[in-house]
Design a protein around this motif. Structure first.
Motif, PDB file in Angstrom:
ATOM      1  N   GLU A  22      50.954  48.122  38.793  1.00 59.37           N
ATOM      2  CA  GLU A  22      49.671  47.566  39.336  1.00 59.37           C
ATOM      3  C   GLU A  22      49.507  47.159  40.683  1.00 59.37           C
ATOM      4  O   GLU A  22      50.281  46.563  41.134  1.00 59.37           O
ATOM      5  N   ILE A  23      48.380  47.242  41.177  1.00 61.55           N
ATOM      6  CA  ILE A  23      47.956  46.754  42.389  1.00 61.55           C
ATOM      7  C   ILE A  23      46.779  46.136  42.423  1.00 61.55           C
ATOM      8  O   ILE A  23      45.815  46.088  41.806  1.00 61.55           O
ATOM      9  N   THR A  24      46.798  44.638  43.095  1.00 61.37           N
ATOM     10  CA  THR A  24      45.833  43.833  43.014  1.00 61.37           C
ATOM     11  C   THR A  24      44.824  43.817  44.250  1.00 61.37           C
ATOM     12  O   THR A  24      45.572  43.681  45.365  1.00 61.37           O
ATOM     13  N   GLN A  25      43.642  43.822  44.547  1.00 60.63           N
ATOM     14  CA  GLN A  25      43.091  44.386  45.557  1.00 60.63           C
ATOM     15  C   GLN A  25      41.705  43.479  45.471  1.00 60.63           C
ATOM     16  O   GLN A  25      41.210  42.934  44.552  1.00 60.63           O
ATOM     17  N   GLN A  26      41.106  43.080  46.647  1.00 60.88           N
ATOM     18  CA  GLN A  26      39.748  42.615  46.851  1.00 60.88           C
ATOM     19  C   GLN A  26      38.746  43.697  47.422  1.00 60.88           C
ATOM     20  O   GLN A  26      39.157  44.334  48.487  1.00 60.88           O
TER      21      GLN A  26
END
Length: 148
Positions: free
Chosen positions: A127-131
C-alpha cells in the motif's frame, strides 16, 4: 513369318477391338461428370454432409403466475450526494507521496537466478499513501504477487 510391324499392328487392332464397347460409355460418363462439376452437385452434397441441420427449438411450456402483484406507482425522494465544493469528484493530479515511511510491504521473498549464483530479496509493495492536488488522501492498494 510375320514382321515386327505386322505384330504391332495386330496388337493395336486387338486393343482397339477390346476398347470399342467401353469407349462410348467412357465418353458419356466423362460428359456427365463435367456437367455435374459445372453445376456443383458434388460440392453441395459434401457441404450438406458436413453441416448438421439446426435442431428444432422446443417452446417452453407456460407457467401460471402465482400471486403476482398488480402494477403500482412508486415514489421516492432523491437526495444528491454531498459534494465538496473544491473537489470535482475524482483524484486531482499530481499525486504526491509526502511520507515514504507510510508504505506497507508484503512479506519479503527471495528470488534466485536460474543458475543459482545470485539471490535477491524482494519486498513487494502492499500500500502507498499519497495526497492529490486538493490535499485529499489517496491510497493505492496492490495485490499480493504470486510466489516465484
Amino acid at each position: 513369318m510375320t514382321t515386327l510391324a505386322q505384330q504391332r499392328a495386330q496388337i493395336r487392332k486387338g486393343i482397339e477391338e477390346a476398347r470399342k464397347p467401353t469407349a462410348a460409355a467412357e465418353r458419356k460418363a466423362i460428359g456427365e461428370a463435367m456437367i455435374a462439376r459445372r453445376r456443383g452437385e458434388q460440392q453441395v452434397d459434401d457441404i450438406n454432409a458436413v453441416v448438421r441441420p439446426p435442431k428444432q427449438r422446443r417452446a417452453l411450456r407456460s407457467i401460471e403466475p402465482r400471486g403476482g402483484l398488480a402494477a403500482q406507482k412508486g415514489r421516492g425522494n432523491y437526495v444528491p450526494p454531498a459534494v465538496n465544493p473544491g473537489a470535482g469528484g475524482g483524484i486531482a493530479s499530481p499525486l504526491v507521496e509526502t511520507d515514504y515511511s507510510t508504505r506497507l510491504y508484503w512479506p519479503g521473498r527471495v528470488v534466485t537466478s536460474v543458475d543459482g549464483l545470485l539471490s535477491f530479496l524482494i519486498r513487494p509493495i502492499k500500500e502507498i499513501t499519497q495526497q492529490d492536488a486538493n490535499s485529499a488522501v489517496v491510497k493505492q492498494q496492490f495485490a499480493e504477487p504470486p510466489a516465484p
